[in-house]
Scaffold this motif. Sequence first.
Motif, PDB file in Angstrom:
ATOM      1  N   ALA A   9      29.704  -5.570   0.923  1.00  0.00           N
ATOM      2  CA  ALA A   9      28.921  -4.518   1.445  1.00  0.00           C
ATOM      3  C   ALA A   9      29.328  -3.171   1.015  1.00  0.00           C
ATOM      4  CB  ALA A   9      28.502  -4.765   2.683  1.00  0.00           C
ATOM      5  N   GLY A  10      30.622  -2.939   1.157  1.00  0.00           N
ATOM      6  CA  GLY A  10      31.227  -1.614   0.639  1.00  0.00           C
ATOM      7  C   GLY A  10      31.122  -1.341  -0.840  1.00  0.00           C
ATOM      8  N   ALA A  11      31.286  -2.448  -1.547  1.00  0.00           N
ATOM      9  CA  ALA A  11      31.084  -2.078  -2.903  1.00  0.00           C
ATOM     10  C   ALA A  11      29.668  -1.788  -3.296  1.00  0.00           C
ATOM     11  CB  ALA A  11      31.846  -3.276  -3.697  1.00  0.00           C
ATOM     12  N   ARG A  12      28.911  -2.574  -2.770  1.00  0.00           N
ATOM     13  CA  ARG A  12      27.408  -2.264  -3.202  1.00  0.00           C
ATOM     14  C   ARG A  12      26.971  -0.958  -2.863  1.00  0.00           C
ATOM     15  NH1 ARG A  12      25.304  -8.235  -1.425  1.00  0.00           N
ATOM     16  NH2 ARG A  12      25.460  -9.103  -3.079  1.00  0.00           N
ATOM     17  N   GLN A  13      27.397  -0.627  -1.512  1.00  0.00           N
ATOM     18  CA  GLN A  13      27.120   0.801  -1.135  1.00  0.00           C
ATOM     19  C   GLN A  13      27.678   1.810  -2.235  1.00  0.00           C
ATOM     20  OE1 GLN A  13      28.703   1.631   2.813  1.00  0.00           O
ATOM     21  NE2 GLN A  13      27.854   3.799   2.886  1.00  0.00           N
ATOM     22  N   THR A  14      28.673   1.775  -2.366  1.00  0.00           N
ATOM     23  CA  THR A  14      29.513   2.646  -3.259  1.00  0.00           C
ATOM     24  C   THR A  14      28.825   2.783  -4.795  1.00  0.00           C
ATOM     25  OG1 THR A  14      31.394   2.524  -2.100  1.00  0.00           O
ATOM     26  CG2 THR A  14      31.746   3.314  -4.444  1.00  0.00           C
ATOM     27  N   PHE A  15      28.565   1.546  -5.280  1.00  0.00           N
ATOM     28  CA  PHE A  15      27.662   1.525  -6.411  1.00  0.00           C
ATOM     29  C   PHE A  15      26.344   2.439  -6.479  1.00  0.00           C
ATOM     30  CE2 PHE A  15      30.167  -2.148  -8.083  1.00  0.00           C
ATOM     31  CZ  PHE A  15      30.502  -1.571  -9.248  1.00  0.00           C
ATOM     32  N   ASP A  16      25.860   2.076  -5.241  1.00  0.00           N
ATOM     33  CA  ASP A  16      24.600   2.706  -5.037  1.00  0.00           C
ATOM     34  C   ASP A  16      24.634   4.225  -4.922  1.00  0.00           C
ATOM     35  OD1 ASP A  16      23.328   0.244  -4.940  1.00  0.00           O
ATOM     36  OD2 ASP A  16      23.119  -0.211  -2.669  1.00  0.00           O
ATOM     37  N   ALA A  17      25.783   4.799  -4.174  1.00  0.00           N
ATOM     38  CA  ALA A  17      25.812   6.254  -4.038  1.00  0.00           C
ATOM     39  C   ALA A  17      26.224   6.812  -5.526  1.00  0.00           C
ATOM     40  CB  ALA A  17      27.250   6.396  -3.255  1.00  0.00           C
ATOM     41  N   PHE A  18      27.047   5.978  -6.325  1.00  0.00           N
ATOM     42  CA  PHE A  18      26.889   6.565  -7.936  1.00  0.00           C
ATOM     43  C   PHE A  18      25.801   6.608  -8.494  1.00  0.00           C
ATOM     44  CE2 PHE A  18      31.662   5.672  -7.171  1.00  0.00           C
ATOM     45  CZ  PHE A  18      31.927   6.938  -7.813  1.00  0.00           C
ATOM     46  N   GLY A  19      25.117   5.549  -8.095  1.00  0.00           N
ATOM     47  CA  GLY A  19      23.712   5.468  -8.800  1.00  0.00           C
ATOM     48  C   GLY A  19      22.705   6.818  -8.567  1.00  0.00           C
ATOM     49  N   ALA A  20      22.857   7.096  -7.066  1.00  0.00           N
ATOM     50  CA  ALA A  20      21.805   8.102  -6.558  1.00  0.00           C
ATOM     51  C   ALA A  20      22.434   9.387  -7.267  1.00  0.00           C
ATOM     52  CB  ALA A  20      21.927   8.048  -5.258  1.00  0.00           C
ATOM     53  N   ALA A  21      23.810   9.506  -7.442  1.00  0.00           N
ATOM     54  CA  ALA A  21      24.162  10.808  -7.847  1.00  0.00           C
ATOM     55  C   ALA A  21      23.933  10.860  -9.378  1.00  0.00           C
ATOM     56  CB  ALA A  21      25.785  10.840  -7.639  1.00  0.00           C
ATOM     57  N   LEU A  22      23.787   9.965  -9.953  1.00  0.00           N
ATOM     58  CA  LEU A  22      23.683   9.916 -11.607  1.00  0.00           C
ATOM     59  C   LEU A  22      22.333  10.159 -11.862  1.00  0.00           C
ATOM     60  CD1 LEU A  22      26.207   7.441 -12.772  1.00  0.00           C
ATOM     61  CD2 LEU A  22      26.271   9.768 -13.241  1.00  0.00           C
ATOM     62  N   ARG A  23      21.260   9.277 -10.852  1.00  0.00           N
ATOM     63  CA  ARG A  23      20.070   9.622 -11.006  1.00  0.00           C
ATOM     64  C   ARG A  23      19.656  10.988 -11.032  1.00  0.00           C
ATOM     65  NH1 ARG A  23      19.816   4.654  -9.039  1.00  0.00           N
ATOM     66  NH2 ARG A  23      19.786   5.004  -7.096  1.00  0.00           N
ATOM     67  N   ALA A  24      20.212  11.701 -10.043  1.00  0.00           N
ATOM     68  CA  ALA A  24      19.873  13.384  -9.888  1.00  0.00           C
ATOM     69  C   ALA A  24      20.315  14.219 -11.104  1.00  0.00           C
ATOM     70  CB  ALA A  24      21.052  13.890  -8.701  1.00  0.00           C
ATOM     71  N   VAL A  25      21.266  13.633 -11.819  1.00  0.00           N
ATOM     72  CA  VAL A  25      21.461  14.309 -13.123  1.00  0.00           C
ATOM     73  C   VAL A  25      20.462  13.881 -14.124  1.00  0.00           C
ATOM     74  CG1 VAL A  25      23.112  14.132 -15.238  1.00  0.00           C
ATOM     75  CG2 VAL A  25      24.266  14.124 -12.669  1.00  0.00           C
ATOM     76  N   ALA A  26      19.983  12.806 -14.087  1.00  0.00           N
ATOM     77  CA  ALA A  26      18.984  12.435 -15.204  1.00  0.00           C
ATOM     78  C   ALA A  26      17.629  13.189 -14.947  1.00  0.00           C
ATOM     79  CB  ALA A  26      18.687  11.004 -15.160  1.00  0.00           C
ATOM     80  N   ALA A  27      17.512  13.507 -13.718  1.00  0.00           N
ATOM     81  CA  ALA A  27      16.239  14.134 -13.097  1.00  0.00           C
ATOM     82  C   ALA A  27      15.933  15.364 -13.870  1.00  0.00           C
ATOM     83  CB  ALA A  27      16.049  13.919 -11.599  1.00  0.00           C
TER      84      ALA A  27
END
Length: 181
Positions: free
Chosen positions: A163-181
């Motif tokens: 669960a901690g790994a998935r949450q961390t991947f999701d946090a990175f995904g959210a941060a990188l989606r903000a760059v792409a936007a």
Amino acid sequence: MLMSRLKVATAPHHQAVEALMPVMQADLTRQGYAQVLRSLHSVVQPLESALLALPLPLAFELPRRVKAPQLARDLAALGLTAAPGASLTLPGVPEGLGALYVLEGATLGGQIIGRHLRARGITPDSGGAYFSGYGPQTGPMWRAFGAAMNSEVAPEDEARVLAGARQTFDAFGAALRAVAA
């Protein structure tokens, strides 16, 4: 082995984050690269702060694995300052170890990115320190981390690590989606 199960169970999350990572694109500008570094720092710094507050087993050698200073150094080399990330909490050691799994995996994967950046003139001294990881010690550090994960995590904690790994991947995904936007 826990490391193998983590890799399989988090593969979709890992692939989603990789797809958002623009640093291998030929048309990436210096400004775009700096934005990626800022986004990464906004996740890495608070995660590492939260990890340092947990009583992780000594086998993980957390103080040797902290990378937010490398990101801050990279940003400074590009003429920018690191913006503080949002505060993050990790409910316990198992979730923290899941987060550390993602951070260490990024170090291993960063070796490919680091070679690509060096070919474009971005060296560890000029903004590529984060992606150089531990230099020639990256492989041994990854193996030591894997050995610690396999020996220190109790079977009943594996779901929380995942669960901690998935949450961390999701946090990175959210941060990188903000760059792409």
